[in-house]
Design an enzyme around this catalytic site. Structure first.
Site, PDB file in Angstrom:
ATOM      1  N   HIS A  83      38.938  44.785  47.154  1.00  0.00           N
ATOM      2  CA  HIS A  83      38.907  43.845  48.259  1.00  0.00           C
ATOM      3  C   HIS A  83      39.955  42.753  48.101  1.00  0.00           C
ATOM      4  O   HIS A  83      40.303  42.358  46.985  1.00  0.00           O
ATOM      5  CB  HIS A  83      37.509  43.239  48.445  1.00  0.00           C
ATOM      6  CG  HIS A  83      37.008  42.492  47.255  1.00  0.00           C
ATOM      7  ND1 HIS A  83      36.541  43.108  46.119  1.00  0.00           N
ATOM      8  CD2 HIS A  83      36.917  41.160  47.029  1.00  0.00           C
ATOM      9  CE1 HIS A  83      36.176  42.195  45.242  1.00  0.00           C
ATOM     10  NE2 HIS A  83      36.398  41.010  45.769  1.00  0.00           N
ATOM     11  N   GLY A 129      41.010  37.662  45.833  1.00  0.00           N
ATOM     12  CA  GLY A 129      40.414  38.961  45.541  1.00  0.00           C
ATOM     13  C   GLY A 129      41.378  39.799  44.715  1.00  0.00           C
ATOM     14  O   GLY A 129      41.608  39.503  43.549  1.00  0.00           O
ATOM     15  N   LYS A 130      41.939  40.830  45.335  1.00  0.00           N
ATOM     16  CA  LYS A 130      42.893  41.739  44.681  1.00  0.00           C
ATOM     17  C   LYS A 130      42.267  42.391  43.454  1.00  0.00           C
ATOM     18  O   LYS A 130      42.880  42.466  42.404  1.00  0.00           O
ATOM     19  CB  LYS A 130      44.195  41.015  44.321  1.00  0.00           C
ATOM     20  CG  LYS A 130      44.906  40.413  45.502  1.00  0.00           C
ATOM     21  CD  LYS A 130      46.211  39.764  45.110  1.00  0.00           C
ATOM     22  CE  LYS A 130      45.928  38.397  44.534  1.00  0.00           C
ATOM     23  NZ  LYS A 130      47.104  37.588  44.284  1.00  0.00           N
ATOM     24  N   HIS A 131      40.997  42.851  43.606  1.00  0.00           N
ATOM     25  CA  HIS A 131      40.325  43.533  42.508  1.00  0.00           C
ATOM     26  C   HIS A 131      39.119  44.306  43.035  1.00  0.00           C
ATOM     27  O   HIS A 131      38.753  44.192  44.201  1.00  0.00           O
ATOM     28  CB  HIS A 131      39.887  42.537  41.427  1.00  0.00           C
ATOM     29  CG  HIS A 131      38.868  41.544  41.873  1.00  0.00           C
ATOM     30  ND1 HIS A 131      39.203  40.322  42.414  1.00  0.00           N
ATOM     31  CD2 HIS A 131      37.510  41.594  41.881  1.00  0.00           C
ATOM     32  CE1 HIS A 131      38.102  39.665  42.714  1.00  0.00           C
ATOM     33  NE2 HIS A 131      37.053  40.421  42.405  1.00  0.00           N
ATOM     34  N   ALA A 132      38.524  45.077  42.147  1.00  0.00           N
ATOM     35  CA  ALA A 132      37.263  45.782  42.415  1.00  0.00           C
ATOM     36  C   ALA A 132      36.362  45.547  41.215  1.00  0.00           C
ATOM     37  O   ALA A 132      36.806  45.078  40.160  1.00  0.00           O
ATOM     38  CB  ALA A 132      37.507  47.276  42.614  1.00  0.00           C
TER      39      ALA A 132
END
Length: 137
Positions: A99, A51-54
């Site tokens: 997330h 994840g580590k993004h929106a």
């Protein structure tokens, strides 16, 4: 205040000795038209973080179809962690939610249903940029 995520439950049929059947229908259990489906597996490295993004516009439904993991959620004001381990219970993410996925069991398989095809321009991959983005909304 509107919640920035919600649990969704797919249709679950226990067929006894013949196993289980789990059904996801667009605009029924899944609150959007599904344009992309992908899964993530082979998460045996203890330090793995996904994840580590929106997303700016994309809606998603995230399920753990095997094993377990923790889903970290951040709307720019509030942070929560949700444990996922039932293949028929997932999390619906509206746009604008940062997330991360971590603490994977060795047998973890994640299934993601998405409202659009892959578009790099829809991703926010820097957390500071994300915070600026949500404050400007």
């Amino acid at each position: 205040m509107k919640s920035f995520y919600r649990k969704i439950e797919l249709k679950f049929i226990d067929d006894g000795v013949d196993g289980n059947l789990v059904v996801a229908e667009a605009q029924n259990q899944v609150p959007f038209k599904i344009k992309r489906v992908y899964f993530i597996n082979n998460l045996s490295h203890l330090g793995a973080v996904r994840g580590k993004h929106a997303h700016k516009k994309l809606e998603q439904a995230i399920f753990c179809v095997n094993g377990s993991f923790k889903l970290g959620l951040d709307d720019g004001n509030k942070k929560e962690k949700v444990a996922l381990s039932k293949p028929y219970v997932g999390i619906y993410l509206r746009p604008g939610v940062w997330h991360t996925m971590h603490n994977f069991s060795k047998d973890c398989v994640i299934l993601v249903l998405a409202s659009d095809i892959y578009k790099e321009s829809d991703y926010i991959r820097d957390h500071e940029e994300f915070l600026k983005y949500v404050k400007a909304l």
